[in-house]
Design a protein around this motif. Structure first.
Motif, PDB file in Angstrom:
ATOM      1  N   VAL A 191     -84.666  -7.462 -18.600  1.00 44.07           N
ATOM      2  CA  VAL A 191     -85.343  -6.529 -19.506  1.00 44.07           C
ATOM      3  C   VAL A 191     -86.032  -5.433 -18.705  1.00 44.07           C
ATOM      4  N   THR A 192     -86.614  -5.821 -17.574  1.00 42.66           N
ATOM      5  CA  THR A 192     -87.262  -4.822 -16.714  1.00 42.66           C
ATOM      6  C   THR A 192     -86.257  -3.782 -16.234  1.00 42.66           C
ATOM      7  N   SER A 193     -85.097  -4.252 -15.820  1.00 37.65           N
ATOM      8  CA  SER A 193     -84.048  -3.327 -15.364  1.00 37.65           C
ATOM      9  C   SER A 193     -83.562  -2.448 -16.506  1.00 37.65           C
ATOM     10  N   ILE A 194     -83.466  -3.023 -17.701  1.00 37.95           N
ATOM     11  CA  ILE A 194     -83.026  -2.245 -18.869  1.00 37.95           C
ATOM     12  C   ILE A 194     -84.001  -1.121 -19.160  1.00 37.95           C
ATOM     13  N   VAL A 195     -85.308  -1.426 -19.081  1.00 38.89           N
ATOM     14  CA  VAL A 195     -86.323  -0.412 -19.357  1.00 38.89           C
ATOM     15  C   VAL A 195     -86.189   0.759 -18.383  1.00 38.89           C
ATOM     16  N   VAL A 196     -86.007   0.427 -17.095  1.00 37.17           N
ATOM     17  CA  VAL A 196     -85.875   1.476 -16.076  1.00 37.17           C
ATOM     18  C   VAL A 196     -84.648   2.347 -16.366  1.00 37.17           C
ATOM     19  N   THR A 197     -83.522   1.710 -16.633  1.00 38.61           N
ATOM     20  CA  THR A 197     -82.281   2.454 -16.854  1.00 38.61           C
ATOM     21  C   THR A 197     -82.357   3.300 -18.117  1.00 38.61           C
ATOM     22  N   VAL A 198     -82.934   2.754 -19.196  1.00 38.75           N
ATOM     23  CA  VAL A 198     -83.032   3.499 -20.450  1.00 38.75           C
ATOM     24  C   VAL A 198     -83.925   4.726 -20.275  1.00 38.75           C
ATOM     25  N   LYS A 199     -85.007   4.591 -19.477  1.00 39.57           N
ATOM     26  CA  LYS A 199     -85.861   5.755 -19.220  1.00 39.57           C
ATOM     27  C   LYS A 199     -85.074   6.847 -18.497  1.00 39.57           C
ATOM     28  N   GLU A 200     -84.227   6.430 -17.521  1.00 42.34           N
ATOM     29  CA  GLU A 200     -83.397   7.412 -16.808  1.00 42.34           C
ATOM     30  C   GLU A 200     -82.437   8.103 -17.778  1.00 42.34           C
ATOM     31  N   CYS A 201     -81.848   7.324 -18.686  1.00 44.23           N
ATOM     32  CA  CYS A 201     -80.920   7.885 -19.670  1.00 44.23           C
ATOM     33  C   CYS A 201     -81.632   8.815 -20.643  1.00 44.23           C
ATOM     34  N   HIS A 202     -82.883   8.465 -20.964  1.00 49.72           N
ATOM     35  CA  HIS A 202     -83.657   9.305 -21.879  1.00 49.72           C
ATOM     36  C   HIS A 202     -83.878  10.676 -21.257  1.00 49.72           C
ATOM     37  N   ASP A 203     -84.121  10.693 -19.956  1.00 44.28           N
ATOM     38  CA  ASP A 203     -84.310  11.964 -19.258  1.00 44.28           C
ATOM     39  C   ASP A 203     -83.022  12.786 -19.298  1.00 44.28           C
ATOM     40  N   LEU A 204     -81.869  12.115 -19.091  1.00 47.03           N
ATOM     41  CA  LEU A 204     -80.581  12.806 -19.170  1.00 47.03           C
ATOM     42  C   LEU A 204     -80.345  13.349 -20.584  1.00 47.03           C
ATOM     43  N   GLY A 205     -80.702  12.542 -21.567  1.00 50.74           N
ATOM     44  CA  GLY A 205     -80.515  12.941 -22.960  1.00 50.74           C
ATOM     45  C   GLY A 205     -81.332  14.165 -23.316  1.00 50.74           C
ATOM     46  N   GLN A 206     -82.578  14.190 -22.864  1.00 49.73           N
ATOM     47  CA  GLN A 206     -83.444  15.323 -23.169  1.00 49.73           C
ATOM     48  C   GLN A 206     -82.901  16.603 -22.528  1.00 49.73           C
ATOM     49  N   ARG A 207     -82.382  16.479 -21.286  1.00 47.09           N
ATOM     50  CA  ARG A 207     -81.824  17.653 -20.609  1.00 47.09           C
ATOM     51  C   ARG A 207     -80.559  18.155 -21.315  1.00 47.09           C
ATOM     52  N   CYS A 208     -79.790  17.213 -21.909  1.00 52.49           N
ATOM     53  CA  CYS A 208     -78.592  17.608 -22.663  1.00 52.49           C
ATOM     54  C   CYS A 208     -78.968  18.294 -23.966  1.00 52.49           C
ATOM     55  N   VAL A 209     -80.039  17.806 -24.600  1.00 53.26           N
ATOM     56  CA  VAL A 209     -80.508  18.436 -25.837  1.00 53.26           C
ATOM     57  C   VAL A 209     -80.980  19.861 -25.551  1.00 53.26           C
ATOM     58  N   ASP A 210     -81.723  20.019 -24.433  1.00 52.79           N
ATOM     59  CA  ASP A 210     -82.278  21.338 -24.070  1.00 52.79           C
ATOM     60  C   ASP A 210     -81.264  22.198 -23.325  1.00 52.79           C
ATOM     61  N   VAL A 211     -80.115  21.598 -23.006  1.00 53.48           N
ATOM     62  CA  VAL A 211     -79.099  22.273 -22.178  1.00 53.48           C
ATOM     63  C   VAL A 211     -79.763  22.854 -20.929  1.00 53.48           C
ATOM     64  N   SER A 212     -80.533  22.002 -20.244  1.00 49.15           N
ATOM     65  CA  SER A 212     -81.316  22.447 -19.081  1.00 49.15           C
ATOM     66  C   SER A 212     -80.817  21.826 -17.783  1.00 49.15           C
ATOM     67  N   TYR A 213     -79.598  21.343 -17.786  1.00 47.74           N
ATOM     68  CA  TYR A 213     -79.047  20.742 -16.569  1.00 47.74           C
ATOM     69  C   TYR A 213     -78.498  21.841 -15.670  1.00 47.74           C
ATOM     70  N   SER A 214     -78.383  21.523 -14.377  1.00 41.01           N
ATOM     71  CA  SER A 214     -78.007  22.540 -13.397  1.00 41.01           C
ATOM     72  C   SER A 214     -76.514  22.832 -13.386  1.00 41.01           C
ATOM     73  N   GLY A 215     -75.694  21.840 -13.746  1.00 42.06           N
ATOM     74  CA  GLY A 215     -74.256  22.073 -13.743  1.00 42.06           C
ATOM     75  C   GLY A 215     -73.523  21.019 -14.556  1.00 42.06           C
ATOM     76  N   LYS A 216     -72.407  21.393 -15.153  1.00 44.10           N
ATOM     77  CA  LYS A 216     -71.658  20.460 -16.003  1.00 44.10           C
ATOM     78  C   LYS A 216     -71.091  19.298 -15.219  1.00 44.10           C
ATOM     79  N   LEU A 217     -70.505  19.595 -14.063  1.00 43.72           N
ATOM     80  CA  LEU A 217     -69.881  18.529 -13.274  1.00 43.72           C
ATOM     81  C   LEU A 217     -70.912  17.499 -12.827  1.00 43.72           C
ATOM     82  N   LEU A 218     -72.085  17.992 -12.413  1.00 43.56           N
ATOM     83  CA  LEU A 218     -73.141  17.076 -11.971  1.00 43.56           C
ATOM     84  C   LEU A 218     -73.634  16.223 -13.130  1.00 43.56           C
ATOM     85  N   MET A 219     -73.810  16.839 -14.315  1.00 44.75           N
ATOM     86  CA  MET A 219     -74.275  16.089 -15.483  1.00 44.75           C
ATOM     87  C   MET A 219     -73.221  15.053 -15.907  1.00 44.75           C
ATOM     88  N   GLN A 220     -71.969  15.448 -15.859  1.00 42.63           N
ATOM     89  CA  GLN A 220     -70.896  14.489 -16.192  1.00 42.63           C
ATOM     90  C   GLN A 220     -70.932  13.285 -15.256  1.00 42.63           C
TER      91      GLN A 220
END
Length: 577
Positions: A78-107
Motif C-alpha cells: 500500500v505504501t508503494s501504491i501511494v508513492v506511485t499514484v502520487k507520481e501518476c497524479h503529477d503526470l496527469g495534472q501536467r497532461c491536463v495543463d498541457v505543461s509537459y516539456s515534450g511529447k516523447l518524454l511524456m509518452q
C-alpha cells in the motif's frame, strides 16, 4: 517498513495505521481516476493506466472491507501504491495543463507509470491468493443506477472482477450473482465485460470448472447470456469456453447441464464451432444425455438443439449415426413429455434431411411407426406434437413411392383423413396440405385416398373461404378423378357435378380454381353417366358462358367434347332454350 515506527511492541502515537493507509490509497486512486477523465492527450496510454488504477482501487476496497488486518506484505505494498499514484497524479495534472516539456518524454513517463501500476496490481493479486480476503460478507461496491455512465459501469465490473479473483468462496459467489444480475438487466454491461474489462470473460470461463456447484451454475448462466450476442461469441470461443461447457454436461449439476446445453446451442448456431464441440467429446456427452431415460425435457430440449445444429457438418452427422443417434431419438418420440417429443422429432427430421441412407435407416428402425403412434387419435398428444409429427412424416416419406407405400400400409391415410375431418383449424389445414401432396405422390396413393373417402372432403373445401384451400382441393380432385374407380365413385353423388358446374359461373369471381374444375369435368366426360349429368344440370350453361366469353380455352375444349355426336342435340336443346 514504510510509515511504521515501532518502539518495543508498541506503535508510536500519531503514526497512520494499516486501515488509514488503505483509506488514503483508495482516496488517492479515486482522485486520480477523476482527474484522468478530463485528460485529452495520450488517450490510449491513459486508458491503460486507468484500467490498472481501477483494478488497484477495487482490490484495495475489497481489502478495506475484509478482515485483512495488519498484513505486513499488504501494508508495504500500500505504501508503494501511494508513492506511485502520487507520481501518476503529477503526470496527469501536467497532461491536463498541457505543461509537459515534450511529447516523447511524456509518452515514456506514462509507459513507466503503467509498468509500475501493472507490477503493483500483480503483487496485490499474489498477496490476495495467500488468503488475505477471508470475510465472505465483505461489502461490494454499490451497483450503478440505470443509465449510469460507462465509467461507473466499468468501475463496478472491475470491482466484481477483483472479488472473483481474490475473494473467498462467499465473495466469489456474490460477485458472480451481481455480475449475472447486471448483464441480464442491461446489455450494455455485456459489452463492458467483453470489450472494456475482457479479463472478466476469462475469469468466468475459468469458473466453469469449479467444483463448487453454485459458482459453476452462476458462471454458466453468465456465459449463456454473453453467447446470446452474435458479435461476442468469438470472444467466448477464444477464451476456451467449449471444453469446460462440455465437462459441465458430463459431470455438472442438473441446472448446470441445462445452462451449458443452452449456451452450446447458441454457440453452435455458427457451424464453424461444430468441430470444437465434437473434438472435445461434446457429441457423445449430448447423446448420453438424450439416451438417459431419466432426463427431463428442460435438458433434452437444448441438448437436442445443439445436435441439430451439428448435423450440418457431414462428418459429425456420420459420427452421430455411428453412435446410435437414430435409435436414441426414435425412442424419445415415445416420451410422455411434449418438449422431449417435439425436439426428438425435429432432430430425426434434421438428420435425415437430404440423406437417403439415414432416411431409410429411420424407416427401418421404426421411426415411421413411432410418428404414426403420435397421430393415433386414442393417444392424447398435443396439437403441436401432432403437427410436427405430420410434417416429419411428409419430409421422410414423400420423396419415394416405396416410402409412400410403407406409410399407407401403416394406416396413415385413415389417420390423415381423421384430422382433415376432426382436427382444430391449424392441424386441419396442415392435414389438408399434406393430403394434397400425398395425392400427387403416386397412383397407389390416389386409389387409397379415394377408397378412404377423401374426395367427399375435398369437395367440401371447394367452397372454403381461403383461395389457397379451394385451389388445393380442386387440384387434388382433378388428380384423383383420373383414376377410373375414383371417377366412378365421384359421379355417383349427383351433388358433386352440380357443385362443380355452379362454381364455374363467370360471375363468381372468387370461386375455386376454374382450370382445375374444368379439368375434373374433362376427366368425367369419359364416363357416359357423368356426361349425361353434366349436360342435364341446370348449371351446365356456365360452361357455355366461359367458352363464349373466351375466358378459358379449356372451357371451349370441354364444350367441344360434350357437343360431339349423340350429345349435340341434347346440348343445343339445353343451352339454347
Amino acid at each position: 517498513m514504510g510509515d511504521e515506527v515501532f518502539v518495543g511492541e508498541y506503535k508510536m502515537a500519531g503514526v497512520p495505521t494499516g486501515a488509514s493507509r488503505l483509506r488514503r490509497a483508495v482516496e488517492l486512486i479515486f482522485s486520480l481516476l477523476t482527474l484522468s477523465l478530463s485528460i485529452r492527450v495520450f488517450a490510449g496510454k491513459w486508458q491503460l493506466i486507468r484500467n490498472k488504477l481501477e483494478e488497484l482501487h477495487s482490490g484495495l476496497i475489497a481489502a478495506e472491507n475484509s478482515d485483512s488486518g495488519e498484513n505486513p506484505s499488504l501494508s508495504r505494498l500500500v505504501t508503494s501504491i501511494v508513492v506511485t499514484v502520487k507520481e501518476c497524479h503529477d503526470l496527469g495534472q501536467r497532461c491536463v495543463d498541457v505543461s509537459y516539456s515534450g511529447k516523447l518524454l511524456m509518452q515514456s513517463d506514462l509507459d513507466v507509470a503503467f509498468a509500475k501500476l501493472d507490477g503493483l496490481a500483480k503483487k496485490l493479486s499474489e498477496i490476495y491468493k495467500t488468503g488475505v480476503l477471508t470475510n465472505g460478507s465483505a461489502l461490494v461496491v454499490s451497483k450503478p443506477s440505470l443509465g449510469a455512465s460507462k465509467e461507473d459501469m466499468r468501475f463496478y465490473v472491475r470491482d466484481l472482477l477483483t472479488r472473483m479473483k481474490i475473494g473467498d468462496l462467499g465473495m466469489k459467489k456474490q460477485a458472480l450473482r451481481n455480475l449475472l444480475e447486471v448483464v441480464v438487466e442491461d446489455e450494455k454491461y455485456v459489452k463492458v465485460i467483453v470489450v472494456d474489462v475482457s479479463d472478466v470473460v476469462h475469469a468466468v470461463v475459468g469458473f466453469l470448472g469449479c467444483a463448487e456447484v453454485e459458482i459453476q451454475e452462476e458462471s454458466t448462466k453468465v456465459v449463456s447470456v454473453v453467447a446470446g450476442f452474435d458479435s461476442y461469441k468469438g470472444v467466448l470461443i477464444s477464451a476456451g469456453v467449449i471444453a469446460p461447457l462440455i465437462r459441465v454436461l458430463d459431470c455438472g449439476s442438473e441446472f448446470g447441464k441445462v445452462a451449458s446445453a443452452r449456451c452450446l446451442m447458441k454457440l453452435t448456431e455458427n457451424s464453424d464451432n461444430a468441430w470444437a464441440v465434437s473434438a472435445h467429446g461434446g457429441v457423445t456427452a449430448l447423446l448420453n444425455i438424450c439416451g438417459n431415460g431419466n432426463c427431463n425435457g428442460d435438458l433434452v430440449g437444448p441438448a437436442c438443439g445443439v445436435l441439430r445444429n451439428l448435423v450440418g457438418v457431414d462428418e459429425v452427422k456420420r459420427f452421430m449415426v455411428e453412435e446410435g443417434a437414430v435409435s436414441t431419438f426414435i425412442s424419445l418420440v415415445k416420451s410422455k413429455e411434449e418438449a422431449i417429443q417435439v425436439n426428438s422429432i425435429g432432430f430425426i427430421q434434421s438428420i435425415a434431411f437430404g440423406d437417403e441412407l439415414i432416411r431409410q435407416m429411420v424407416i427401418k428402425e421404426g421411426g415411421i411407426r413411432a410418428l404414426l403412434r403420435v397421430l393415433d387419435p386414442k393417444w392424447s398428444y398435443s396439437s403441436k406434437t401432432k403437427e410436427i409429427a405430420i410434417r416429419a412424416i411428409e419430409s421422410l416419406c414423400f420423396t419415394s413411392s416405396s416410402s409412400v407405400s410403407i406409410l399407407m400400409n401403416y394406416g396413415f391415410v385413415d389417420q390423415l383423413l381423421y384430422y382433415v375431418r376432426n382436427g382444430d383449424v391449424s392441424i386441419q389445414e396442415l392435414a389438408l396440405k399434406v393430403a394434397f401432396k400425398l395425392c400427387g405422390t403416386s397412383e397407389e396413393a390416389k386409389k387409397a385416398m379415394g377408397d378412404s373417402g377423401f374426395m367427399a372432403e375435398f369437395v367440401k373445401f371447394l367452397n372454403a373461404k381461403s383461395f389457397e384451400v379451394r385451389e388445393m382441393a380442386a387440384e387434388a380432385l382433378s388428380g384423383m378423378v383420373m383414376v377410373p374407380r375414383n371417377r366412378k365413385r365421384f359421379v355417383q353423388d349427383d351433388h358433386n357435378i352440380a357443385l362443380l358446374l355452379q362454381l364455374l359461373d363467370p360471375e363468381e369471381g372468387n370461386s375455386g380454381n376454374k382450370k382445375f374444375l374444368i379439368s375434373i369435368l374433362m376427366s368425367l366426360t369419359s364416363c357416359n353417366s357423368a356426361r349425361k349429368k353434366i349436360v342435364s344440370s341446370g348449371y351446365a350453361k356456365n360452361i357455355d358462358k366461359l367458352a363464349e366469353a373466351e375466358v378459358s380455352s379449356d372451357a371451349k375444349k370441354l364444350v367441344k367434347k360434350l357437343s360431339t355426336n349423340r350429345f349435340r342435340n341434347m346440348l343445343n336443346g339445353i343451352w339454347h332454350s
